[in-house]
Design a protein around this motif. Structure first.
Motif, PDB file in Angstrom:
ATOM      1  N   THR A 116       0.738  -1.002  -0.055  1.00 58.19           N
ATOM      2  CA  THR A 116       0.021   0.112  -0.410  1.00 58.19           C
ATOM      3  C   THR A 116       1.128   1.197  -0.051  1.00 58.19           C
ATOM      4  OG1 THR A 116       0.114   0.049   2.102  1.00 58.19           O
ATOM      5  CG2 THR A 116      -1.993  -1.376   1.349  1.00 58.19           C
ATOM      6  N   ALA A 117       2.140   1.295   0.222  1.00 61.03           N
ATOM      7  CA  ALA A 117       2.537   2.259   0.387  1.00 61.03           C
ATOM      8  C   ALA A 117       3.946   3.179  -0.962  1.00 61.03           C
ATOM      9  CB  ALA A 117       3.917   2.478   1.645  1.00 61.03           C
ATOM     10  N   ARG A 118       3.168   4.026  -1.565  1.00 60.01           N
ATOM     11  CA  ARG A 118       4.006   4.503  -2.725  1.00 60.01           C
ATOM     12  C   ARG A 118       4.046   5.759  -2.501  1.00 60.01           C
ATOM     13  NH1 ARG A 118       5.252   1.994  -7.482  1.00 60.01           N
ATOM     14  NH2 ARG A 118       3.882   0.442  -7.198  1.00 60.01           N
ATOM     15  N   PHE A 119       4.596   6.837  -2.457  1.00 60.93           N
ATOM     16  CA  PHE A 119       5.184   7.592  -1.762  1.00 60.93           C
ATOM     17  C   PHE A 119       6.425   8.696  -2.771  1.00 60.93           C
ATOM     18  CE2 PHE A 119       6.686   5.128   0.586  1.00 60.93           C
ATOM     19  CZ  PHE A 119       7.807   5.811   1.434  1.00 60.93           C
ATOM     20  N   ASP A 120       6.738   9.997  -2.693  1.00 60.16           N
ATOM     21  CA  ASP A 120       7.355  10.961  -2.978  1.00 60.16           C
ATOM     22  C   ASP A 120       7.687  11.607  -1.092  1.00 60.16           C
ATOM     23  OD1 ASP A 120       6.614  10.515  -5.245  1.00 60.16           O
ATOM     24  OD2 ASP A 120       5.830  12.933  -5.568  1.00 60.16           O
ATOM     25  N   VAL A 121       9.576  11.684  -1.534  1.00 60.98           N
ATOM     26  CA  VAL A 121       9.726  12.028  -0.386  1.00 60.98           C
ATOM     27  C   VAL A 121      10.700  14.088  -0.733  1.00 60.98           C
ATOM     28  CG1 VAL A 121      11.969  12.258   1.539  1.00 60.98           C
ATOM     29  CG2 VAL A 121      10.022  10.397   1.196  1.00 60.98           C
ATOM     30  N   SER A 122      10.004  15.333  -0.209  1.00 61.71           N
ATOM     31  CA  SER A 122      11.405  16.203  -0.329  1.00 61.71           C
ATOM     32  C   SER A 122      11.769  16.680   0.319  1.00 61.71           C
ATOM     33  CB  SER A 122      10.144  16.304  -1.285  1.00 61.71           C
ATOM     34  OG  SER A 122       9.338  17.485  -0.919  1.00 61.71           O
ATOM     35  N   VAL A 123      12.610  17.471   0.147  1.00 58.62           N
ATOM     36  CA  VAL A 123      13.334  18.544   1.544  1.00 58.62           C
ATOM     37  C   VAL A 123      13.332  20.306   0.450  1.00 58.62           C
ATOM     38  CG1 VAL A 123      14.537  17.141   2.643  1.00 58.62           C
ATOM     39  CG2 VAL A 123      15.795  17.803   0.402  1.00 58.62           C
ATOM     40  N   PRO A 124      13.449  20.937   1.450  1.00 55.10           N
ATOM     41  CA  PRO A 124      13.744  22.537   0.851  1.00 55.10           C
ATOM     42  C   PRO A 124      13.956  22.561  -0.830  1.00 55.10           C
ATOM     43  CG  PRO A 124      13.362  22.466   3.012  1.00 55.10           C
ATOM     44  CD  PRO A 124      13.469  21.227   2.541  1.00 55.10           C
ATOM     45  N   GLY A 125      13.628  22.131  -1.890  1.00 50.97           N
ATOM     46  CA  GLY A 125      14.446  22.963  -3.174  1.00 50.97           C
ATOM     47  C   GLY A 125      14.962  20.970  -3.627  1.00 50.97           C
ATOM     48  N   PHE A 126      14.725  20.113  -3.016  1.00 44.93           N
ATOM     49  CA  PHE A 126      14.712  19.009  -4.149  1.00 44.93           C
ATOM     50  C   PHE A 126      13.894  18.007  -3.505  1.00 44.93           C
ATOM     51  CE2 PHE A 126      18.627  21.691  -3.068  1.00 44.93           C
ATOM     52  CZ  PHE A 126      19.266  21.594  -4.272  1.00 44.93           C
ATOM     53  N   TRP A 127      13.565  17.126  -4.325  1.00 50.72           N
ATOM     54  CA  TRP A 127      13.415  15.114  -4.659  1.00 50.72           C
ATOM     55  C   TRP A 127      14.434  14.894  -3.989  1.00 50.72           C
ATOM     56  CZ3 TRP A 127       8.418  15.500  -4.320  1.00 50.72           C
ATOM     57  CH2 TRP A 127       7.371  16.321  -4.956  1.00 50.72           C
ATOM     58  N   LEU A 128      14.153  13.685  -3.063  1.00 46.75           N
ATOM     59  CA  LEU A 128      15.082  12.805  -2.726  1.00 46.75           C
ATOM     60  C   LEU A 128      14.618  11.798  -3.407  1.00 46.75           C
ATOM     61  CD1 LEU A 128      15.299  13.566   1.645  1.00 46.75           C
ATOM     62  CD2 LEU A 128      16.180  14.429  -0.219  1.00 46.75           C
ATOM     63  N   LEU A 129      13.284  11.694  -2.649  1.00 50.86           N
ATOM     64  CA  LEU A 129      12.701   9.895  -3.804  1.00 50.86           C
ATOM     65  C   LEU A 129      11.014  10.573  -3.980  1.00 50.86           C
ATOM     66  CD1 LEU A 129      13.086   8.115  -0.368  1.00 50.86           C
ATOM     67  CD2 LEU A 129      15.054   7.796  -2.981  1.00 50.86           C
ATOM     68  N   ARG A 130      11.697  10.091  -5.610  1.00 51.06           N
ATOM     69  CA  ARG A 130      10.164  10.245  -6.167  1.00 51.06           C
ATOM     70  C   ARG A 130       9.973   8.503  -6.354  1.00 51.06           C
ATOM     71  NH1 ARG A 130       8.549  14.878  -8.831  1.00 51.06           N
ATOM     72  NH2 ARG A 130       6.726  13.769  -7.989  1.00 51.06           N
ATOM     73  N   ASN A 131       8.388   8.647  -6.074  1.00 46.32           N
ATOM     74  CA  ASN A 131       7.635   7.056  -6.734  1.00 46.32           C
ATOM     75  C   ASN A 131       8.469   6.053  -5.954  1.00 46.32           C
ATOM     76  OD1 ASN A 131       5.512   6.008  -8.012  1.00 46.32           O
ATOM     77  ND2 ASN A 131       6.530   5.075  -9.679  1.00 46.32           N
ATOM     78  N   PHE A 132       8.153   6.392  -4.619  1.00 47.49           N
ATOM     79  CA  PHE A 132       9.345   5.301  -4.237  1.00 47.49           C
ATOM     80  C   PHE A 132       7.598   4.190  -3.604  1.00 47.49           C
ATOM     81  CE2 PHE A 132      10.835   3.957  -0.073  1.00 47.49           C
ATOM     82  CZ  PHE A 132      12.080   3.389  -0.388  1.00 47.49           C
ATOM     83  N   THR A 133       8.641   2.839  -3.471  1.00 48.80           N
ATOM     84  CA  THR A 133       7.883   1.502  -2.554  1.00 48.80           C
ATOM     85  C   THR A 133       8.679   0.497  -2.790  1.00 48.80           C
ATOM     86  OG1 THR A 133       6.160   0.527  -3.302  1.00 48.80           O
ATOM     87  CG2 THR A 133       7.713   0.643  -4.777  1.00 48.80           C
ATOM     88  N   LEU A 134       8.100  -0.235  -1.459  1.00 50.86           N
ATOM     89  CA  LEU A 134       8.803  -1.451  -0.988  1.00 50.86           C
ATOM     90  C   LEU A 134       8.598  -2.595  -1.991  1.00 50.86           C
ATOM     91  CD1 LEU A 134       9.406  -0.607   2.952  1.00 50.86           C
ATOM     92  CD2 LEU A 134      11.197  -0.627   0.284  1.00 50.86           C
ATOM     93  N   GLU A 135       8.713  -2.781  -3.188  1.00 48.83           N
ATOM     94  CA  GLU A 135       8.718  -3.511  -3.813  1.00 48.83           C
ATOM     95  C   GLU A 135       7.739  -4.807  -3.472  1.00 48.83           C
ATOM     96  OE1 GLU A 135      11.026  -3.960  -7.728  1.00 48.83           O
ATOM     97  OE2 GLU A 135      10.579  -2.073  -8.115  1.00 48.83           O
ATOM     98  N   LYS A 136       8.327  -5.602  -2.860  1.00 53.69           N
ATOM     99  CA  LYS A 136       8.029  -6.417  -2.607  1.00 53.69           C
ATOM    100  C   LYS A 136       8.404  -6.759  -0.912  1.00 53.69           C
ATOM    101  CE  LYS A 136      12.210  -9.483  -3.829  1.00 53.69           C
ATOM    102  NZ  LYS A 136      12.207 -10.363  -4.907  1.00 53.69           N
TER     103      LYS A 136
END
Length: 842
Positions: A116-136
């Protein structure tokens, strides 16, 4: 009279100075190490999240593992869950470089986080992770590590779940790094301090995996290099290390215990034996999987555990078989070695494999080489959002709504005026020329689409827009099984639109440092204006939800490179290869000379030539293309150098003046790939260095008369000698160092068609078998010096010029002058192209 009491202040000053030095010495801060979603501490470092006052949205909640007897470490038995966007906010005591680690673990609980987890992580001015998921589900933690410069008194990490998904995190680490831990001094135009470094590899070369809490004060994990190393043996030293970096009298790349811990420098990988040390070609190579066309920061660690104090060892460091740095093992005045390191930046190519190599230097009396540690980090410049918006206060809601409606009205008026002015210009017949896009994009979401020319959305072909929902449906929500390729722009998926059309969907990966907004816009603006049988067709695009997605016609057979080497696909015949080259040359010639107005592709290579189900070639990927009215007075465009190493025009590289002949050089390298079934730049360390560059090696072999020795053995027996000779002459002309000595693409096309005729044994024949025409029935096409190609005609579309039947043959009539060895012949000729190039006098 008593002497006044005199107190010397010098010892006191020395004491104060020593205390000041001790106070300035770096030690790892005790914050922030957070056990997310927990009310208890984990281990000696991580504190309960509840002990720090974080503010989360009301729908945020914690989750704990159901089975407490599990083998999962205590740190990963709880998590903070975010159904909506949320933020961790931190106070920053001291600005500078910080390390951020995010811990994820799909533990067993009442909620299936991995699904169920799929998400983005960012800090001011930058994306750290995009469309991040634990596939299995996994029994090990996934830790994502970042280095970034914080120049504010506060800092935040934003988690944004994608639609119908959640975000979560098990633990967070955030702390400041030592001064001068990373410097901009060596990187030239790339400013590390204004980027984010994302750790890809950290190898304890020649040694075991290191425990991040016991062996490294910065809590870094160092893995073994066994699975990456080629050649070399492990070596371990028991010598007492002396960190010269702790000595302020030394200025340079001397390491400290924070740059690399003791266990890293005590082990190394060295050359195998004395017999191999005496071989100049011997080296040690590490092959690392990386993203295509991405920039990486590399740090190599050295400590000479092999040499005696009598001499200084010299050896070379290479990346992609190219000399990068001469390494000299460092000794102090007492002949005691000390650890040191080198930092450099590497651009990956399309092969997704980075080679780091050390080998002996020919001028050194000691033939040896070594490496102790290796770190590789992806450089991310992609701009993300500045912050996550908090829910507005109810008291201000109506005011903000009013302002929003007012702003919307103003925008509508401005857009109306712009469209009205554009309509008036178009009505009076003025051509709206497309000029090169600004290469520097910024901002986020839809605001990112702006440039120095204003909003580019108004310039894009809105008739090609496809909804994100339809693309999701076509690709089964971008399922990983639909991935058919990956490049600097992002993944490419196979899809099926609602109308049954098969498509290739290229989705930008916003968190990567590869291609981005300018390439996205250029691709749309070029392909929406042109249509050609040998250029890949753009079906549509999507720019919703900060997405940049391009949808193309699906090319069943993949890339040309896939059919030449490093694949299990059947080998192409020589005739097929010639036809593919001719098709690609037609597409490029249309770009250069067609009604599109002079487009230079700028990234011609075998992976950008695609094949359909009938092996018809189509040129693809116009993200780097440049356009303009090129003429004799201004035959070039001055621009920053872009392209792919191995295909790059050396004259363009030197002068930064881009011409059509730059595409001709790149295409010449492709022709050599087709002939030899070898990559433009060899990645195999066993290949001698002088053979690494295919263009240089191919011309060397041709001049030496040994070119046949490097021809693909699967086709060597198929090639007619005359066809081969003309083909090789064409290659040689294309890869001339001086652009003015290269032919135009139309001339290259004619030569390739001529080479195909020689291969087919085509001949000029009479219209009637018993005709007594003065044209000899046995006149061979080999005597023809020049025959204009249909594809070289300056028309808007070869579909309009030629009548294309279902079999793909093209028939047309042109006036042509043919020069023979003995006389001239003028007349109207009918030329049929595809299975036969029979020329008939009418």
């Amino acid at each position: 009279m008593e002497e006044p009491l005199q107190i010397s202040l010098f010892p006191l000053l020395l004491l104060l100075q020593s205390l000041l030095v001790l106070s300035l010495e770096y030690s790892v801060p005790d914050k922030y190490f957070i056990n997310c979603g927990s009310k208890t501490n984990a281990g000696d470092n991580f504190v309960a999240e509840s002990s720090i006052r974080f503010r989360f949205p009301k729908d945020s909640f914690t989750d704990a593992e159901d089975n407490k007897s599990s083998t999962a470490p205590p740190l990963y038995r709880t998590a903070r869950i975010f159904p909506s966007s949320s933020t961790y906010k931190f106070g920053v005591d001291q600005r500078g470089y910080h390390l951020v680690r995010l811990h994820f673990y799909a533990f067993s609980s009442s909620r299936n986080l991995s699904a169920t987890a799929r998400f983005d992580v960012s800090v001011p001015g930058f994306w750290l992770l995009r469309n991040f998921t634990l596939e299995k589900y996994s029994n090990s933690a996934r830790v994502e590590e970042f280095y970034l410069n914080i120049d504010n008194d506060s800092f935040q990490i934003d988690f944004r779940p994608l639609e119908s998904h959640i975000a979560f995190v098990n633990a967070i680490e955030l702390f400041r790094l030592p001064d001068n831990f990373i410097s901009d001094d060596f990187t030239g135009d790339i400013h590390i301090s204004s980027s984010v470094l994302h750790t890809s590899y950290r190898l304890n070369v020649g040694g075991p995996e290191l425990n991040k809490t016991e062996d490294d004060e910065l809590r870094r994990n160092w893995e073994e290099d066994d699975q990456y190393a080629i050649n070399g043996i492990k070596y371990e030293s028991s010598i007492n290390l002396k960190y010269k970096g702790d000595d302020s009298s030394y200025v340079g790349l001397a390491a400290t215990k924070f740059i690399g811990p003791d266990p890293v420098y005590r082990t190394a990988r060295v050359m195998n034996s004395k017999s191999e040390m005496d071989t100049d070609l011997f080296n040690i190579t590490w092959k690392l999987g990386v993203k295509r066309n991405t920039t990486y920061f590399v740090r190599a660690h050295f400590y000479d555990v092999t040499s005696t104090p009598v001499g200084i060892l010299k050896f070379s460091l290479y990346t992609y078989n190219n000399m990068r740095q001469l390494i000299k093992s460092e000794f102090d005045q007492n002949a005691v070695p000390f650890p040191f390191y080198y930092d450099f930046v590497v651009d990956s190519d399309e092969w997704e494999i980075m080679n780091i190599t050390v080998g002996p230097d020919k001028s050194s009396t000691i033939k040896n080489a070594f490496l102790n540690g290796l770190e590789v980090m992806e450089i991310t410049n992609t701009r993300g959002p500045s912050s996550v918006k908090e829910p507005p206060n109810q008291s201000h809601l109506h005011l903000k709504q009013g302002l929003g409606f007012g702003a919307l009205a103003v925008i509508c008026i401005l857009v109306g005026l712009i469209l009205f002015r554009k309509f008036r210009k178009d009505e009076f017949g003025k051509t709206l020329d497309w000029s090169p896009l600004n290469a520097k994009g910024g901002g986020s979401s839809h605001g990112r689409r702006g440039s120095s020319h204003g909003s580019s959305i108004a310039n894009l072909n809105l008739g090609l827009k496809i909804s994100f929902q339809e693309i999701q449906s076509a690709t089964n929500n971008f399922h990983r099984k639909r991935i058919i390729g990956k490049g600097g722009f992002g993944n490419v998926y196979k899809g099926n639109l609602k109308n049954g059309l098969k498509v290739a969907v290229k989705r930008c990966e916003p968190g990567s440092s590869g291609q981005g907004l300018p390439e996205f816009q250029a691709e749309i603006m070029v392909l929406s204006r042109i249509r050609h049988r040998h250029l890949v067709s753009l079906i549509g695009y999507c720019d919703e939800r900060s997405e940049m997605i391009l949808v193309y016609e699906y090319m069943e057979k993949g890339t040309l490179r896939d059919h030449l080497y490093n694949s299990n696909l059947p080998s192409l015949s020589w005739k097929q290869r010639l036809e593919i080259c001719i098709g690609a040359a037609r597409g490029l010639n249309y770009l250069h000379k067609g009604a599109a107005g002079g487009i230079i592709h700028r990234d011609v290579k075998s992976t950008n030539i695609l094949l359909d189900e009938n092996h018809i070639a189509k040129v693809a990927d116009f993200g780097l293309s440049r356009t303009g009215s090129l003429d004799q007075q201004q035959p070039h465009v001055t621009t920053g150098v872009k392209g792919t190493f191995g295909y790059l025009d050396p004259e363009y590289f030197r002068s930064q003046q881009l011409t059509e002949k730059s595409d001709v050089y790149s295409f010449g390298v492709v022709l050599l790939e087709v002939l030899c079934a070898r990559p433009a730049i060899a990645v195999d360390p066993a290949i001698p260095r002088e053979q690494a560059n295919l263009a240089e090696w191919g011309i060397f072999c041709k001049n030496k008369g040994t070119l046949e020795e490097i021809i693909d053995p699967t086709i060597k027996s198929q090639i007619d000698p005359k066809s081969l000779r003309r083909f090789c002459e064409t290659v040689e002309k294309c890869v001339q160092d001086d652009g003015c000595e290269r032919p135009a693409m139309g001339d290259v096309l004619w030569d390739l068609e001529y080479s195909l005729q020689l291969q087919r044994g085509a001949r000029v024949r009479k219209v009637e078998d018993d005709s007594s025409s003065t044209a000899s029935a046995s006149l061979q096409l080999a005597n023809v010096r020049r025959l204009p190609s249909l594809s070289s005609l300056d028309e808007t579309d070869d579909m309009a010029i030629l009548k294309i039947d279902e079999s793909g043959s093209a028939v047309g009539s042109v006036f042509s002058q043919m020069k023979f060895d003995d006389d001239r012949a003028f007349g109207l000729f009918q030329i049929e192209t595809r299975d036969s190039y029979t020329v008939q006098r009418i």
